[in-house]
Write a protein that holds these residues in place. Structure first.
Motif, PDB file in Angstrom:
ATOM      1  N   MET A   1     -37.685  39.290  33.593  1.00  0.00           N
ATOM      2  CA  MET A   1     -38.015  37.904  33.244  1.00  0.00           C
ATOM      3  C   MET A   1     -39.238  37.436  34.025  1.00  0.00           C
ATOM      4  SD  MET A   1     -35.647  34.545  33.564  1.00  0.00           S
ATOM      5  CE  MET A   1     -36.267  32.974  33.026  1.00  0.00           C
ATOM      6  N   ASP A   2     -40.072  36.642  33.336  1.00  0.00           N
ATOM      7  CA  ASP A   2     -41.265  36.094  33.980  1.00  0.00           C
ATOM      8  C   ASP A   2     -40.825  35.032  34.987  1.00  0.00           C
ATOM      9  OD1 ASP A   2     -43.710  35.221  34.668  1.00  0.00           O
ATOM     10  OD2 ASP A   2     -44.335  34.516  32.695  1.00  0.00           O
ATOM     11  N   ASN A   3     -41.052  35.299  36.270  1.00  0.00           N
ATOM     12  CA  ASN A   3     -40.511  34.422  37.300  1.00  0.00           C
ATOM     13  C   ASN A   3     -41.565  33.530  37.952  1.00  0.00           C
ATOM     14  OD1 ASN A   3     -37.904  33.980  37.766  1.00  0.00           O
ATOM     15  ND2 ASN A   3     -37.602  35.622  39.241  1.00  0.00           N
ATOM     16  N   ARG A   4     -42.720  33.374  37.280  1.00  0.00           N
ATOM     17  CA  ARG A   4     -43.772  32.557  37.888  1.00  0.00           C
ATOM     18  C   ARG A   4     -43.534  31.068  37.606  1.00  0.00           C
ATOM     19  NH1 ARG A   4     -48.709  35.555  35.245  1.00  0.00           N
ATOM     20  NH2 ARG A   4     -47.134  35.569  33.621  1.00  0.00           N
ATOM     21  N   VAL A   5     -44.145  30.224  38.444  1.00  0.00           N
ATOM     22  CA  VAL A   5     -44.061  28.771  38.198  1.00  0.00           C
ATOM     23  C   VAL A   5     -44.961  28.448  37.007  1.00  0.00           C
ATOM     24  CG1 VAL A   5     -44.566  26.499  39.162  1.00  0.00           C
ATOM     25  CG2 VAL A   5     -43.619  28.278  40.620  1.00  0.00           C
ATOM     26  N   PRO A   6     -44.424  27.829  35.949  1.00  0.00           N
ATOM     27  CA  PRO A   6     -45.276  27.536  34.787  1.00  0.00           C
ATOM     28  C   PRO A   6     -46.293  26.445  35.115  1.00  0.00           C
ATOM     29  CG  PRO A   6     -43.084  26.635  34.480  1.00  0.00           C
ATOM     30  CD  PRO A   6     -43.051  27.359  35.774  1.00  0.00           C
ATOM     31  N   PRO A   9     -46.643  22.734  32.524  1.00  0.00           N
ATOM     32  CA  PRO A   9     -45.626  21.688  32.733  1.00  0.00           C
ATOM     33  C   PRO A   9     -45.704  21.047  34.113  1.00  0.00           C
ATOM     34  CG  PRO A   9     -44.616  23.678  31.845  1.00  0.00           C
ATOM     35  CD  PRO A   9     -46.026  24.019  32.166  1.00  0.00           C
ATOM     36  N   VAL A  10     -46.050  21.852  35.125  1.00  0.00           N
ATOM     37  CA  VAL A  10     -46.127  21.301  36.488  1.00  0.00           C
ATOM     38  C   VAL A  10     -47.262  20.282  36.566  1.00  0.00           C
ATOM     39  CG1 VAL A  10     -46.713  21.875  38.875  1.00  0.00           C
ATOM     40  CG2 VAL A  10     -45.041  23.249  37.653  1.00  0.00           C
ATOM     41  N   ILE A  51     -30.924  20.954  44.213  1.00  0.00           N
ATOM     42  CA  ILE A  51     -31.484  22.302  44.039  1.00  0.00           C
ATOM     43  C   ILE A  51     -31.130  23.169  45.248  1.00  0.00           C
ATOM     44  CG2 ILE A  51     -33.656  23.605  43.992  1.00  0.00           C
ATOM     45  CD1 ILE A  51     -34.798  21.365  42.226  1.00  0.00           C
ATOM     46  N   ALA A  54     -27.545  24.079  45.102  1.00  0.00           N
ATOM     47  CA  ALA A  54     -27.305  25.096  44.053  1.00  0.00           C
ATOM     48  C   ALA A  54     -27.698  26.476  44.552  1.00  0.00           C
ATOM     49  CB  ALA A  54     -28.087  24.741  42.794  1.00  0.00           C
ATOM     50  N   ILE A  55     -28.811  26.541  45.296  1.00  0.00           N
ATOM     51  CA  ILE A  55     -29.250  27.845  45.828  1.00  0.00           C
ATOM     52  C   ILE A  55     -28.223  28.364  46.832  1.00  0.00           C
ATOM     53  CG2 ILE A  55     -31.028  28.980  47.231  1.00  0.00           C
ATOM     54  CD1 ILE A  55     -33.048  27.038  45.850  1.00  0.00           C
ATOM     55  N   GLY A  58     -25.175  29.480  44.958  1.00  0.00           N
ATOM     56  CA  GLY A  58     -25.481  30.755  44.304  1.00  0.00           C
ATOM     57  C   GLY A  58     -25.417  31.908  45.289  1.00  0.00           C
ATOM     58  N   TRP A  59     -25.902  31.654  46.493  1.00  0.00           N
ATOM     59  CA  TRP A  59     -25.891  32.682  47.537  1.00  0.00           C
ATOM     60  C   TRP A  59     -24.449  32.990  47.960  1.00  0.00           C
ATOM     61  CZ3 TRP A  59     -25.267  31.884  53.110  1.00  0.00           C
ATOM     62  CH2 TRP A  59     -25.534  33.030  53.834  1.00  0.00           C
TER      63      TRP A  59
ATOM     64  N   LEU B 256     -24.951  21.183  39.301  1.00  0.00           N
ATOM     65  CA  LEU B 256     -25.163  22.311  40.212  1.00  0.00           C
ATOM     66  C   LEU B 256     -24.991  23.657  39.517  1.00  0.00           C
ATOM     67  CD1 LEU B 256     -23.386  21.282  43.527  1.00  0.00           C
ATOM     68  CD2 LEU B 256     -25.819  21.545  43.107  1.00  0.00           C
ATOM     69  N   LEU B 259     -27.609  24.723  36.977  1.00  0.00           N
ATOM     70  CA  LEU B 259     -28.906  25.062  37.574  1.00  0.00           C
ATOM     71  C   LEU B 259     -29.047  26.558  37.835  1.00  0.00           C
ATOM     72  CD1 LEU B 259     -31.379  23.526  38.469  1.00  0.00           C
ATOM     73  CD2 LEU B 259     -30.346  23.184  40.675  1.00  0.00           C
ATOM     74  N   ARG B 260     -27.925  27.270  38.020  1.00  0.00           N
ATOM     75  CA  ARG B 260     -27.982  28.696  38.349  1.00  0.00           C
ATOM     76  C   ARG B 260     -27.504  29.557  37.180  1.00  0.00           C
ATOM     77  NH1 ARG B 260     -30.142  30.927  42.795  1.00  0.00           N
ATOM     78  NH2 ARG B 260     -28.439  32.420  42.872  1.00  0.00           N
ATOM     79  N   GLN B 404     -39.605  36.481  26.053  1.00  0.00           N
ATOM     80  CA  GLN B 404     -39.054  37.390  27.059  1.00  0.00           C
ATOM     81  C   GLN B 404     -38.522  38.704  26.485  1.00  0.00           C
ATOM     82  OE1 GLN B 404     -39.163  36.661  30.375  1.00  0.00           O
ATOM     83  NE2 GLN B 404     -40.247  34.783  29.850  1.00  0.00           N
ATOM     84  N   LEU B 469     -40.558  17.804  37.530  1.00  0.00           N
ATOM     85  CA  LEU B 469     -41.547  18.479  38.385  1.00  0.00           C
ATOM     86  C   LEU B 469     -40.846  19.430  39.356  1.00  0.00           C
ATOM     87  CD1 LEU B 469     -44.480  18.704  39.341  1.00  0.00           C
ATOM     88  CD2 LEU B 469     -44.099  16.737  40.819  1.00  0.00           C
ATOM     89  N   GLN B 485     -21.662  32.697  38.607  1.00  0.00           N
ATOM     90  CA  GLN B 485     -21.167  32.000  39.798  1.00  0.00           C
ATOM     91  C   GLN B 485     -19.643  32.000  39.730  1.00  0.00           C
ATOM     92  OE1 GLN B 485     -24.011  31.052  41.448  1.00  0.00           O
ATOM     93  NE2 GLN B 485     -25.000  31.720  39.567  1.00  0.00           N
TER      94      GLN B 485
END
Lengths: 70, 580
Positions: A1-6, A9-10, A51, A54-55, A58-59, B256, B259-260, B404, B469, B485
């Motif tokens: 998957m393309d994981n770059r910041v688009p 949109p930014v 965010i 969520a990270i 996820g971890w 939450l 988001l993942r 993709q 953003l 998850q």
């Protein structure tokens, strides 16, 4: 998957947010006391915290998608 | 049973399910297109109040009881089953359509019944028929997920039934109305209802079960169960404070977990939990504006989630993919779908001129009106976080990110009927946002709230754009591929399942051992009996007269000894024995 910041949109969101900061300085009608860019601050801090959370979640609880099949 | 009751909107839809058994696809399409509209006309022709009861044992079942809240929920359900049916008519199996119609009819009947017993009956019918909708996908994953779904909902049903029984046994009324006296029955009824909203700790079932349904099946599933639960919470628990933290947890949880998530339909499923959280919190806040907000937002949510799931279903039907990491680049290949999804996404975020802008703000306004500043702040943040699920994440991953995989090359808009259904649903999302004044007149309480003013529009945009953003900047960090998850369903799927299997095996082994022991004892007993009483047994033989005389003499001697012992005391006996 393309994981770059688009990029597009930014740029769009950043410019629109900056315009909204400016718009908040205009003398439009408010009910009650008004704190300029209050909602932008809430959005940045609140969503940033979500965010981050969520990270972390996820971890902690992220597993391979075949976790239950194994 | 009167004609009024037989022509209840819910029964019309259940009757239409019977007609869907017709073998011709053309007739099925006619039934799907006409029946919900007839039911909708019938619903709006009915005045508010009870339309007759049916006596069963000692209970009077109020099968058709129209309230303003129930009417709006039932209207949303009828629109969902009409548009969903049109969308699904071409590709769904007959079994799926029939079960979806009985499911919808049961949900409509829940919103139009006037007592807890009738509610429970249709509640359980919903659980079973919705599980059949999931199983209609005919995959192994759908079968397992459907079983887990049914288990959770039957568990909720048992809690609800226990609650109703306890409530009734302690003098509580079974009639429609807010329950006032907290007791064990009260809490059990509330818990039974909350299971269907996706409240903690059972929030997982929505994202676990719904995405396993067929692309058309999920369109039906997303509309009914959770919103019916919101309706019954409004009807029986309006103003119950405990619902506020539960609703806030759901709103945060949905944001939450979405988001993942990589699976786009699971993203939408988490978004359901997130939005139902708003409604549950609004019910907890109570008061006219909050109840208006919960009702209005439930209507708006049914519509925009239906259009989003139709979009996801169209993508899945044409590409066979639902992983965000394998989609993208579909905007040009599916222009009609993209336009409708964009309207649905805008409505989910509450962009001005769309439905959610005029409905969610009622809930936020109610929180502010009650001076619940932390509740208001949490809801505002969760409102911005919709960007992370249905608002931006879903359309971006599905349609607008760079292509993709090769599967995307098969992407195309669905057939005419499905496309018309999608466009009509998107149009409703816009109409509610464009004419809020008219929409507010349909709400349970009169409202003089005006959503369109410069401050509100700017504030809403100020919430959404920074969130978008942040979403784009953090995209590389929040897009795990090939990952899930863990949730509380882990307990159900690992330790509890292992315990269940072990328990069953041990019980079986114990049963087998007990059976062997019982059989062996019976055989042993029979052998022994045969040994003594059989033809050659000692007790069956014919004895000579001398033997019998000997036995009689022995018995007489024993009798004399026993008699002597009984007639003298112990001391005399010992003296006689010692001194001869």
């Amino acid at each position: 998957m393309d994981n770059r910041v688009p990029r597009k949109p930014v740029i769009f969101c950043a410019v629109a947010t900056a315009l909204l900061v400016l718009a908040d300085l205009l003398p439009y009608h408010h009910e009650g006391p008004h704190l300029p860019s209050l909602y932008i601050g809430i959005s940045f801090i609140g969503c940033g915290a979500l965010i981050l959370l969520a990270i972390i979640i996820g971890w902690l609880v992220g597993r391979r998608e075949d976790f239950y099949e194994r | 049973m009167s004609v009024d009751l037989l022509l209840s909107p819910g029964f019309i839809i259940i009757g239409a399910a019977v007609l869907l058994c017709l073998p011709t696809a053309r007739w099925r399409k006619i039934v799907v297109g006409v029946a919900p509209l007839l039911a909708l006309l019938r619903l709006w022709a009915l005045p508010t109040g009870s339309h007759g009861t049916v006596a069963v044992a000692t209970f009077n079942l109020d099968l058709l009881h129209v309230t303003a809240t129930g009417r709006l929920f039932a209207s949303a359900f009828l629109l969902a089953v009409w548009l969903g049916g049109m969308f699904a008519a071409a590709s769904a199996s007959r079994r799926e359509l029939i079960s979806a119609y009985v499911y919808a009819g049961s949900a409509i009947s829940v919103t139009l019944c006037g007592d807890l017993i009738t509610l429970f009956l249709f509640w359980e019918a919903m659980a079973v028929t919705s599980a059949v909708v999931i199983w209609s996908a005919r995959t192994r994953a759908a079968w397992s997920a459907g079983m887990r779904y049914l288990l959770i909902h039957l568990f909720g049903g048992v809690i609800l039934l226990a609650g109703i029984a306890l409530w009734y046994s302690t003098g509580g009324s079974l009639q429609l109305g807010v329950l006032q006296r907290p007791s064990l029955g009260y809490w059990l009824i509330m818990a039974g209802f909350l299971v269907n909203t996706g409240a903690p700790p059972l929030s997982f079932w929505i994202a676990d079960a719904y995405p396993q349904a067929s692309p058309t099946g999920m369109v039906f599933l997303a509309a009914f169960t959770t919103k019916t639960a919101v309706y019954v919470l409004i009807s029986y628990f309006a103003g119950a404070d405990i619902l506020i933290p539960i609703g806030l947890y759901m709103a945060i949880y949905g944001a939450l977990y979405a988001l993942r998530e990589d699976n786009v339909r699971r993203i939408l499923a988490y978004s359901i939990v997130n939005q139902v959280g708003f409604m549950v919190a609004a019910v907890g806040i109570g008061g006219e504006m909050a109840i208006n907000g919960a009702t209005a937002h439930a209507f708006a949510h049914i519509m925009y989630k239906t259009v989003l799931l139709m979009g996801a279903g169209s993508v899945m039907l044409s590409t066979g993919e639902q992983r965000g990491s394998a989609l993208g680049g579909l905007a040009r290949r599916m222009p009609w779908t993209s336009a409708c999804v964009l309207i649905g996404a805008a409505a989910s975020m509450g962009v001005p001129l769309t439905s959610s802008f005029v409905t969610k703000s009622l809930i936020l306004e109610a929180a502010a009106e009650h001076h619940l500043s932390m509740v208001w702040l949490t809801l505002i943040i969760c409102s911005a976080a919709v960007v992370f699920n249905a608002g931006v994440r879903f359309p971006y991953l599905t349609l607008f990110q760079p292509q993709q995989s090769e599967a995307v090359e098969h992407g195309h808009d669905p057939g005419t009927l499905s496309r018309v259904a999608m466009m009509l649903t998107a149009a409703i999302c816009l109409l509610v946002g464009l004419f809020p004044g008219y929409f507010y007149t349909l709400l349970p309480y009169p409202s003089n709230y005006h959503p369109y003013n410069v401050a509100h529009i700017l504030e809403q945009l100020q919430l959404l754009l920074p969130a978008a953003l942040l979403f784009f900047i953090s995209l590389p960090l929040t897009t795990p591929v090939g990952q899930i998850q863990l949730d509380t369903d882990w307990l159900l799927r690992r330790p509890l399942l292992a315990m269940w299997h072990n328990g069953i095996m041990r019980l079986l082994a114990l049963g087998l051992r007990s059976r062997d022991y019982a059989v062996a004892s019976l055989v042993r007993g029979y052998t022994l009996l045969f040994h003594y009483h059989g033809p050659r047994g000692i007790l069956a033989r014919s004895w000579p007269t001398g033997s019998i005389a000997l036995w009689v003499a022995l018995m007489l001697v024993s009798y004399v000894i026993l008699f002597t012992l009984r007639s003298m005391d112990m001391a005399t006996f010992i003296k006689l024995y010692l001194h001869g």
